[in-house]
Scaffold this active site. Structure first.
Site, PDB file in Angstrom:
ATOM      1  N   LYS A   1       0.835  -1.216   0.000  1.00 47.99           N
ATOM      2  CA  LYS A   1       0.000   0.000   0.000  1.00 47.99           C
ATOM      3  C   LYS A   1       0.867   1.262   0.000  1.00 47.99           C
ATOM      4  O   LYS A   1       0.679   2.161  -0.810  1.00 47.99           O
ATOM      5  CB  LYS A   1      -0.927   0.028   1.241  1.00 47.99           C
ATOM      6  CG  LYS A   1      -1.868  -1.166   1.341  1.00 47.99           C
ATOM      7  CD  LYS A   1      -2.772  -1.059   2.558  1.00 47.99           C
ATOM      8  CE  LYS A   1      -2.073  -1.127   3.907  1.00 47.99           C
ATOM      9  NZ  LYS A   1      -1.445  -2.424   4.216  1.00 47.99           N
TER      10      LYS A   1
ATOM     11  N   ARG B   1      -0.954  -8.544  13.771  1.00 49.47           N
ATOM     12  CA  ARG B   1      -1.489  -7.599  12.780  1.00 49.47           C
ATOM     13  C   ARG B   1      -2.317  -8.356  11.740  1.00 49.47           C
ATOM     14  O   ARG B   1      -3.354  -7.874  11.275  1.00 49.47           O
ATOM     15  CB  ARG B   1      -0.341  -6.847  12.086  1.00 49.47           C
ATOM     16  CG  ARG B   1       0.196  -5.683  12.931  1.00 49.47           C
ATOM     17  CD  ARG B   1       1.572  -5.264  12.495  1.00 49.47           C
ATOM     18  NE  ARG B   1       1.658  -4.657  11.188  1.00 49.47           N
ATOM     19  CZ  ARG B   1       2.799  -4.454  10.540  1.00 49.47           C
ATOM     20  NH1 ARG B   1       3.949  -4.805  11.085  1.00 49.47           N
ATOM     21  NH2 ARG B   1       2.801  -3.899   9.355  1.00 49.47           N
TER      22      ARG B   1
ATOM     23  N   ARG C   1     -10.192   0.382   7.844  1.00 47.01           N
ATOM     24  CA  ARG C   1      -9.843  -1.014   8.112  1.00 47.01           C
ATOM     25  C   ARG C   1     -10.806  -1.671   9.088  1.00 47.01           C
ATOM     26  O   ARG C   1     -10.500  -2.757   9.604  1.00 47.01           O
ATOM     27  CB  ARG C   1      -8.371  -1.181   8.503  1.00 47.01           C
ATOM     28  CG  ARG C   1      -7.893  -0.409   9.644  1.00 47.01           C
ATOM     29  CD  ARG C   1      -6.465   0.031   9.432  1.00 47.01           C
ATOM     30  NE  ARG C   1      -5.454  -0.987   9.566  1.00 47.01           N
ATOM     31  CZ  ARG C   1      -4.199  -0.827   9.127  1.00 47.01           C
ATOM     32  NH1 ARG C   1      -3.842   0.273   8.507  1.00 47.01           N
ATOM     33  NH2 ARG C   1      -3.314  -1.745   9.309  1.00 47.01           N
TER      34      ARG C   1
ATOM     35  N   ARG D   1      10.612  -0.371  11.274  1.00 45.87           N
ATOM     36  CA  ARG D   1       9.509  -0.024  12.181  1.00 45.87           C
ATOM     37  C   ARG D   1       9.445  -0.933  13.405  1.00 45.87           C
ATOM     38  O   ARG D   1       9.734  -2.122  13.317  1.00 45.87           O
ATOM     39  CB  ARG D   1       8.175  -0.128  11.422  1.00 45.87           C
ATOM     40  CG  ARG D   1       7.807   1.154  10.734  1.00 45.87           C
ATOM     41  CD  ARG D   1       6.696   1.015   9.751  1.00 45.87           C
ATOM     42  NE  ARG D   1       5.545   0.233  10.164  1.00 45.87           N
ATOM     43  CZ  ARG D   1       4.502   0.010   9.389  1.00 45.87           C
ATOM     44  NH1 ARG D   1       4.465   0.521   8.168  1.00 45.87           N
ATOM     45  NH2 ARG D   1       3.490  -0.713   9.811  1.00 45.87           N
TER      46      ARG D   1
ATOM     47  N   ARG E   1      11.817  -4.768   5.533  1.00 48.74           N
ATOM     48  CA  ARG E   1      11.461  -3.405   5.102  1.00 48.74           C
ATOM     49  C   ARG E   1      12.189  -2.331   5.909  1.00 48.74           C
ATOM     50  O   ARG E   1      12.336  -2.435   7.125  1.00 48.74           O
ATOM     51  CB  ARG E   1       9.960  -3.180   5.255  1.00 48.74           C
ATOM     52  CG  ARG E   1       9.607  -1.699   5.045  1.00 48.74           C
ATOM     53  CD  ARG E   1       8.161  -1.404   5.123  1.00 48.74           C
ATOM     54  NE  ARG E   1       7.536  -1.948   6.309  1.00 48.74           N
ATOM     55  CZ  ARG E   1       6.238  -2.066   6.437  1.00 48.74           C
ATOM     56  NH1 ARG E   1       5.445  -1.721   5.446  1.00 48.74           N
ATOM     57  NH2 ARG E   1       5.715  -2.560   7.533  1.00 48.74           N
TER      58      ARG E   1
HETATM   59  P1  AP5 Z   1       4.770  -1.602   1.909  1.00 49.98           P
HETATM   60  O1  AP5 Z   1       4.429  -0.788   0.713  1.00 49.98           O
HETATM   61  O2  AP5 Z   1       5.467  -0.908   3.018  1.00 49.98           O
HETATM   62  O3  AP5 Z   1       3.445  -2.362   2.453  1.00 49.98           O
HETATM   63  P2  AP5 Z   1       2.172  -1.806   3.227  1.00 49.98           P
HETATM   64  O4  AP5 Z   1       0.982  -2.457   2.618  1.00 49.98           O
HETATM   65  O5  AP5 Z   1       2.199  -0.313   3.276  1.00 49.98           O
HETATM   66  O6  AP5 Z   1       2.423  -2.450   4.653  1.00 49.98           O
HETATM   67  P3  AP5 Z   1       2.254  -1.847   6.098  1.00 49.98           P
HETATM   68  O7  AP5 Z   1       2.994  -2.753   7.013  1.00 49.98           O
HETATM   69  O8  AP5 Z   1       2.630  -0.385   6.132  1.00 49.98           O
HETATM   70  O9  AP5 Z   1       0.708  -1.993   6.308  1.00 49.98           O
HETATM   71  P4  AP5 Z   1      -0.069  -1.993   7.625  1.00 49.98           P
HETATM   72  O10 AP5 Z   1      -1.457  -1.870   7.165  1.00 49.98           O
HETATM   73  O11 AP5 Z   1       0.238  -3.138   8.514  1.00 49.98           O
HETATM   74  O12 AP5 Z   1       0.551  -0.733   8.431  1.00 49.98           O
HETATM   75  P5  AP5 Z   1       0.039   0.747   8.674  1.00 49.98           P
HETATM   76  O13 AP5 Z   1       1.216   1.623   8.730  1.00 49.98           O
HETATM   77  O14 AP5 Z   1      -1.075   1.093   7.783  1.00 49.98           O
HETATM   78  O15 AP5 Z   1       5.620  -2.850   1.405  1.00 49.98           O
HETATM   79  C1  AP5 Z   1       6.185  -3.771   2.324  1.00 49.98           C
HETATM   80  C2  AP5 Z   1       7.504  -4.354   1.767  1.00 49.98           C
HETATM   81  O16 AP5 Z   1       7.195  -5.134   0.614  1.00 49.98           O
HETATM   82  C3  AP5 Z   1       8.504  -3.277   1.301  1.00 49.98           C
HETATM   83  O17 AP5 Z   1       9.789  -3.625   1.723  1.00 49.98           O
HETATM   84  C4  AP5 Z   1       8.376  -3.270  -0.231  1.00 49.98           C
HETATM   85  O18 AP5 Z   1       9.595  -2.928  -0.856  1.00 49.98           O
HETATM   86  C5  AP5 Z   1       7.970  -4.710  -0.517  1.00 49.98           C
HETATM   87  N1  AP5 Z   1       7.114  -4.819  -1.712  1.00 49.98           N
HETATM   88  C6  AP5 Z   1       6.009  -4.049  -2.000  1.00 49.98           C
HETATM   89  N2  AP5 Z   1       5.464  -4.450  -3.171  1.00 49.98           N
HETATM   90  C7  AP5 Z   1       6.213  -5.493  -3.618  1.00 49.98           C
HETATM   91  C8  AP5 Z   1       6.138  -6.332  -4.773  1.00 49.98           C
HETATM   92  N3  AP5 Z   1       5.190  -6.173  -5.714  1.00 49.98           N
HETATM   93  N4  AP5 Z   1       7.061  -7.316  -4.900  1.00 49.98           N
HETATM   94  C9  AP5 Z   1       8.043  -7.494  -3.966  1.00 49.98           C
HETATM   95  N5  AP5 Z   1       8.171  -6.716  -2.847  1.00 49.98           N
HETATM   96  C10 AP5 Z   1       7.259  -5.731  -2.678  1.00 49.98           C
HETATM   97  O19 AP5 Z   1      -0.579   0.615  10.158  1.00 49.98           O
HETATM   98  C11 AP5 Z   1       0.253   0.396  11.270  1.00 49.98           C
HETATM   99  C12 AP5 Z   1      -0.586   0.358  12.538  1.00 49.98           C
HETATM  100  O20 AP5 Z   1      -1.211   1.647  12.753  1.00 49.98           O
HETATM  101  C13 AP5 Z   1      -1.753  -0.633  12.561  1.00 49.98           C
HETATM  102  O21 AP5 Z   1      -1.335  -1.925  12.932  1.00 49.98           O
HETATM  103  C14 AP5 Z   1      -2.683   0.028  13.597  1.00 49.98           C
HETATM  104  O22 AP5 Z   1      -2.243  -0.212  14.916  1.00 49.98           O
HETATM  105  C15 AP5 Z   1      -2.528   1.507  13.292  1.00 49.98           C
HETATM  106  N6  AP5 Z   1      -3.505   1.984  12.292  1.00 49.98           N
HETATM  107  C16 AP5 Z   1      -3.228   2.443  11.035  1.00 49.98           C
HETATM  108  N7  AP5 Z   1      -4.355   2.766  10.379  1.00 49.98           N
HETATM  109  C17 AP5 Z   1      -5.372   2.497  11.222  1.00 49.98           C
HETATM  110  C18 AP5 Z   1      -6.800   2.587  11.099  1.00 49.98           C
HETATM  111  N8  AP5 Z   1      -7.364   3.003   9.971  1.00 49.98           N
HETATM  112  N9  AP5 Z   1      -7.536   2.201  12.175  1.00 49.98           N
HETATM  113  C19 AP5 Z   1      -6.975   1.777  13.310  1.00 49.98           C
HETATM  114  N10 AP5 Z   1      -5.645   1.658  13.496  1.00 49.98           N
HETATM  115  C20 AP5 Z   1      -4.846   2.015  12.451  1.00 49.98           C
HETATM  116 MG    MG Z   2       2.391   1.126   4.800  1.00 51.45          MG
END
Ligand code: AP5
Ligand code: MG
Length: 208
Positions: free
Chosen positions: A13, A163, A83, A152, A119
Protein backbone atom coordinates in the site's frame (compact mmCIF):
# COMPACT_ATOMS: atom_id res chain seq x y z
CA UNK A 1 -8.89 11.62 -8.20
CA UNK A 2 -9.74 9.87 -4.92
CA UNK A 3 -8.21 6.51 -4.22
CA UNK A 4 -8.36 3.92 -1.52
CA UNK A 5 -5.63 1.26 -1.20
CA UNK A 6 -6.53 -1.75 0.87
CA UNK A 7 -4.63 -4.96 1.64
CA UNK A 8 -2.82 -6.84 4.42
CA UNK A 9 0.35 -5.60 6.15
CA UNK A 10 3.18 -5.67 3.61
CA UNK A 11 0.93 -5.90 0.54
CA UNK A 12 2.50 -2.74 -0.93
CA UNK A 13 0.00 0.00 0.00
CA UNK A 14 2.69 2.49 1.05
CA UNK A 15 4.94 1.62 -1.91
CA UNK A 16 2.18 2.15 -4.47
CA UNK A 17 0.62 5.16 -2.72
CA UNK A 18 3.99 6.93 -2.77
CA UNK A 19 4.43 6.34 -6.51
CA UNK A 20 0.83 7.25 -7.39
CA UNK A 21 0.75 10.40 -5.25
CA UNK A 22 3.97 11.59 -6.88
CA UNK A 23 2.71 10.88 -10.42
CA UNK A 24 -0.77 12.37 -10.01
CA UNK A 25 0.11 15.03 -7.40
CA UNK A 26 -2.25 13.60 -4.78
CA UNK A 27 -2.17 13.83 -1.00
CA UNK A 28 -0.87 10.52 0.37
CA UNK A 29 -2.81 9.92 3.58
CA UNK A 30 -1.13 7.02 5.37
CA UNK A 31 -2.98 6.56 8.65
CA UNK A 32 -0.17 4.38 10.05
CA UNK A 33 2.40 7.01 9.05
CA UNK A 34 0.36 9.83 10.61
CA UNK A 35 0.12 7.88 13.85
CA UNK A 36 3.84 7.05 13.93
CA UNK A 37 4.76 10.71 13.35
CA UNK A 38 2.29 12.08 15.89
CA UNK A 39 4.35 13.53 18.77
CA UNK A 40 1.28 13.58 21.06
CA UNK A 41 0.65 9.84 20.94
CA UNK A 42 0.18 8.42 24.45
CA UNK A 43 2.10 5.37 25.72
CA UNK A 44 -1.17 3.46 25.58
CA UNK A 45 -1.68 4.34 21.90
CA UNK A 46 1.95 3.42 21.08
CA UNK A 47 1.37 0.07 22.77
CA UNK A 48 -1.76 -0.52 20.65
CA UNK A 49 0.26 0.01 17.46
CA UNK A 50 3.32 -1.94 18.58
CA UNK A 51 1.18 -4.93 19.54
CA UNK A 52 -0.73 -4.92 16.23
CA UNK A 53 -4.13 -3.81 17.50
CA UNK A 54 -6.29 -1.01 16.11
CA UNK A 55 -6.63 2.58 17.30
CA UNK A 56 -10.31 3.48 18.00
CA UNK A 57 -12.39 4.33 14.90
CA UNK A 58 -13.42 7.83 16.06
CA UNK A 59 -9.81 8.95 16.53
CA UNK A 60 -8.89 7.59 13.10
CA UNK A 61 -11.82 9.37 11.47
CA UNK A 62 -10.76 12.68 13.01
CA UNK A 63 -7.20 12.21 11.68
CA UNK A 64 -8.45 11.37 8.18
CA UNK A 65 -11.05 14.16 8.14
CA UNK A 66 -8.46 16.76 9.16
CA UNK A 67 -6.12 15.67 6.36
CA UNK A 68 -8.84 15.52 3.70
CA UNK A 69 -10.07 18.99 4.62
CA UNK A 70 -6.67 20.64 4.90
CA UNK A 71 -5.04 19.40 1.70
CA UNK A 72 -4.47 21.83 -1.16
CA UNK A 73 -3.96 18.98 -3.62
CA UNK A 74 -6.63 18.09 -6.15
CA UNK A 75 -7.19 14.62 -4.71
CA UNK A 76 -5.98 12.05 -2.20
CA UNK A 77 -5.00 8.44 -1.63
CA UNK A 78 -6.06 6.74 1.56
CA UNK A 79 -3.49 4.14 2.64
CA UNK A 80 -4.63 2.10 5.66
CA UNK A 81 -8.14 3.51 6.09
CA UNK A 82 -10.83 2.20 6.35
CA UNK A 83 -9.84 -1.01 8.11
CA UNK A 84 -13.10 -1.75 9.99
CA UNK A 85 -16.69 -1.85 8.69
CA UNK A 86 -17.48 1.06 10.99
CA UNK A 87 -14.63 3.11 9.48
CA UNK A 88 -16.01 2.34 6.00
CA UNK A 89 -19.43 3.66 7.03
CA UNK A 90 -17.90 6.75 8.65
CA UNK A 91 -15.87 7.40 5.51
CA UNK A 92 -18.95 7.28 3.25
CA UNK A 93 -20.61 9.83 5.52
CA UNK A 94 -17.88 12.42 4.83
CA UNK A 95 -17.33 11.77 1.11
CA UNK A 96 -19.94 14.23 -0.22
CA UNK A 97 -20.76 12.15 -3.33
CA UNK A 98 -17.07 11.98 -4.33
CA UNK A 99 -16.30 9.08 -6.63
CA UNK A 100 -13.62 6.85 -5.10
CA UNK A 101 -11.61 4.08 -6.73
CA UNK A 102 -10.90 1.17 -4.42
CA UNK A 103 -7.84 -0.96 -5.11
CA UNK A 104 -7.26 -4.24 -3.27
CA UNK A 105 -3.65 -5.44 -3.30
CA UNK A 106 -4.01 -9.21 -3.48
CA UNK A 107 -0.85 -10.87 -2.18
CA UNK A 108 0.20 -14.38 -1.19
CA UNK A 109 0.13 -14.24 2.64
CA UNK A 110 3.21 -16.52 2.85
CA UNK A 111 5.32 -13.72 1.39
CA UNK A 112 4.43 -11.11 3.99
CA UNK A 113 6.87 -12.05 6.79
CA UNK A 114 9.91 -11.66 4.55
CA UNK A 115 8.62 -8.37 3.17
CA UNK A 116 7.86 -6.92 6.60
CA UNK A 117 11.04 -8.01 8.38
CA UNK A 118 13.25 -6.73 5.54
CA UNK A 119 11.46 -3.40 5.10
CA UNK A 120 13.10 -0.08 5.86
CA UNK A 121 11.42 3.26 5.17
CA UNK A 122 12.37 6.90 4.96
CA UNK A 123 11.48 8.92 8.06
CA UNK A 124 11.32 12.06 5.96
CA UNK A 125 9.48 11.30 2.69
CA UNK A 126 8.02 7.84 3.34
CA UNK A 127 9.74 6.02 0.45
CA UNK A 128 9.73 2.29 1.16
CA UNK A 129 12.74 -0.03 0.61
CA UNK A 130 13.60 -3.64 1.31
CA UNK A 131 17.06 -4.69 2.54
CA UNK A 132 17.30 -7.53 0.01
CA UNK A 133 14.82 -6.90 -2.80
CA UNK A 134 14.84 -3.08 -3.05
CA UNK A 135 17.92 -1.77 -1.24
CA UNK A 136 18.84 1.93 -1.26
CA UNK A 137 22.03 2.94 -3.11
CA UNK A 138 23.68 4.08 0.15
CA UNK A 139 23.08 2.07 3.30
CA UNK A 140 20.52 3.73 5.62
CA UNK A 141 20.01 6.76 3.35
CA UNK A 142 16.97 7.51 1.17
CA UNK A 143 17.77 7.68 -2.57
CA UNK A 144 15.04 10.27 -3.10
CA UNK A 145 15.59 12.83 -0.34
CA UNK A 146 18.69 11.79 1.65
CA UNK A 147 16.49 11.11 4.71
CA UNK A 148 17.24 8.47 7.35
CA UNK A 149 15.94 4.92 6.73
CA UNK A 150 14.45 3.02 9.66
CA UNK A 151 12.97 -0.33 10.54
CA UNK A 152 9.51 -0.02 12.18
CA UNK A 153 8.94 -1.12 15.79
CA UNK A 154 5.89 -3.19 14.73
CA UNK A 155 7.79 -5.04 11.98
CA UNK A 156 8.71 -8.25 13.80
CA UNK A 157 7.32 -11.77 13.55
CA UNK A 158 5.27 -11.62 16.78
CA UNK A 159 3.53 -8.33 15.99
CA UNK A 160 3.03 -9.28 12.36
CA UNK A 161 1.17 -12.44 13.44
CA UNK A 162 -1.20 -10.29 15.48
CA UNK A 163 -1.49 -7.60 12.78
CA UNK A 164 -2.58 -10.35 10.39
CA UNK A 165 -5.15 -11.70 12.88
CA UNK A 166 -6.50 -8.16 13.28
CA UNK A 167 -6.60 -7.86 9.49
CA UNK A 168 -8.59 -11.10 9.06
CA UNK A 169 -11.09 -10.17 11.78
CA UNK A 170 -11.64 -6.48 11.03
CA UNK A 171 -10.41 -5.60 7.53
CA UNK A 172 -11.40 -8.61 5.41
CA UNK A 173 -15.08 -7.83 6.08
CA UNK A 174 -14.46 -4.34 4.62
CA UNK A 175 -12.99 -5.93 1.49
CA UNK A 176 -16.00 -8.26 1.18
CA UNK A 177 -18.35 -5.30 1.72
CA UNK A 178 -16.79 -3.36 -1.20
CA UNK A 179 -16.63 -6.55 -3.31
CA UNK A 180 -20.36 -7.18 -2.82
CA UNK A 181 -21.06 -3.60 -3.87
CA UNK A 182 -18.98 -4.26 -7.02
CA UNK A 183 -16.59 -1.45 -6.10
CA UNK A 184 -13.41 -3.44 -5.64
CA UNK A 185 -10.57 -3.59 -8.18
CA UNK A 186 -8.35 -6.51 -7.31
CA UNK A 187 -4.68 -6.22 -8.34
CA UNK A 188 -2.32 -9.23 -8.07
CA UNK A 189 0.58 -8.02 -5.91
CA UNK A 190 2.60 -11.10 -4.96
CA UNK A 191 6.37 -11.22 -5.49
CA UNK A 192 5.89 -12.63 -9.01
CA UNK A 193 4.45 -9.19 -9.90
CA UNK A 194 7.09 -6.50 -9.64
CA UNK A 195 6.40 -3.15 -7.98
CA UNK A 196 6.42 -1.54 -11.47
CA UNK A 197 3.99 -4.14 -12.81
CA UNK A 198 1.54 -3.52 -9.94
CA UNK A 199 1.91 0.24 -10.53
CA UNK A 200 1.11 -0.16 -14.25
CA UNK A 201 -1.98 -2.25 -13.45
CA UNK A 202 -3.30 0.38 -11.06
CA UNK A 203 -2.67 3.15 -13.62
CA UNK A 204 -4.66 1.16 -16.19
CA UNK A 205 -7.60 0.88 -13.77
CA UNK A 206 -7.47 4.64 -13.16
CA UNK A 207 -7.57 5.38 -16.90
CA UNK A 208 -10.87 3.50 -17.39
P1 AP5 B 1 4.77 -1.60 1.91
O1 AP5 B 1 4.43 -0.79 0.71
O2 AP5 B 1 5.47 -0.91 3.02
O3 AP5 B 1 3.44 -2.36 2.45
P2 AP5 B 1 2.17 -1.81 3.23
O4 AP5 B 1 0.98 -2.46 2.62
O5 AP5 B 1 2.20 -0.31 3.28
O6 AP5 B 1 2.42 -2.45 4.65
P3 AP5 B 1 2.25 -1.85 6.10
O7 AP5 B 1 2.99 -2.75 7.01
O8 AP5 B 1 2.63 -0.39 6.13
O9 AP5 B 1 0.71 -1.99 6.31
P4 AP5 B 1 -0.07 -1.99 7.63
O10 AP5 B 1 -1.46 -1.87 7.17
O11 AP5 B 1 0.24 -3.14 8.51
O12 AP5 B 1 0.55 -0.73 8.43
P5 AP5 B 1 0.04 0.75 8.67
O13 AP5 B 1 1.22 1.62 8.73
O14 AP5 B 1 -1.08 1.09 7.78
O15 AP5 B 1 5.62 -2.85 1.40
C1 AP5 B 1 6.18 -3.77 2.32
C2 AP5 B 1 7.50 -4.35 1.77
O16 AP5 B 1 7.20 -5.13 0.61
C3 AP5 B 1 8.50 -3.28 1.30
O17 AP5 B 1 9.79 -3.63 1.72
C4 AP5 B 1 8.38 -3.27 -0.23
O18 AP5 B 1 9.59 -2.93 -0.86
C5 AP5 B 1 7.97 -4.71 -0.52
N1 AP5 B 1 7.11 -4.82 -1.71
C6 AP5 B 1 6.01 -4.05 -2.00
N2 AP5 B 1 5.46 -4.45 -3.17
C7 AP5 B 1 6.21 -5.49 -3.62
C8 AP5 B 1 6.14 -6.33 -4.77
N3 AP5 B 1 5.19 -6.17 -5.71
N4 AP5 B 1 7.06 -7.32 -4.90
C9 AP5 B 1 8.04 -7.49 -3.97
N5 AP5 B 1 8.17 -6.72 -2.85
C10 AP5 B 1 7.26 -5.73 -2.68
O19 AP5 B 1 -0.58 0.62 10.16
C11 AP5 B 1 0.25 0.40 11.27
C12 AP5 B 1 -0.59 0.36 12.54
O20 AP5 B 1 -1.21 1.65 12.75
C13 AP5 B 1 -1.75 -0.63 12.56
O21 AP5 B 1 -1.33 -1.92 12.93
C14 AP5 B 1 -2.68 0.03 13.60
O22 AP5 B 1 -2.24 -0.21 14.92
C15 AP5 B 1 -2.53 1.51 13.29
N6 AP5 B 1 -3.50 1.98 12.29
C16 AP5 B 1 -3.23 2.44 11.03
N7 AP5 B 1 -4.35 2.77 10.38
C17 AP5 B 1 -5.37 2.50 11.22
C18 AP5 B 1 -6.80 2.59 11.10
N8 AP5 B 1 -7.36 3.00 9.97
N9 AP5 B 1 -7.54 2.20 12.18
C19 AP5 B 1 -6.98 1.78 13.31
N10 AP5 B 1 -5.64 1.66 13.50
C20 AP5 B 1 -4.85 2.02 12.45
MG1 MG C 1 2.39 1.13 4.80
Amino acid sequence: MHLLLIGPPGSGKGTQAHKLSTLFDLEHISTGGLLRHNPNLTDEQKEIINSGNLIPDEMMLEIVKAKIHSTHKKGWILDGFPRTKNQATLLSSILDEKKITIIYLDVDKNELLERITGRISCQNCGTVYHKQTKPPIKNGVCDECGGHLEHRADDNQKTLTHRLETYYIHTEPVINYYKEKNLLHSVPSSNSHSIEEVFERIKKILKR
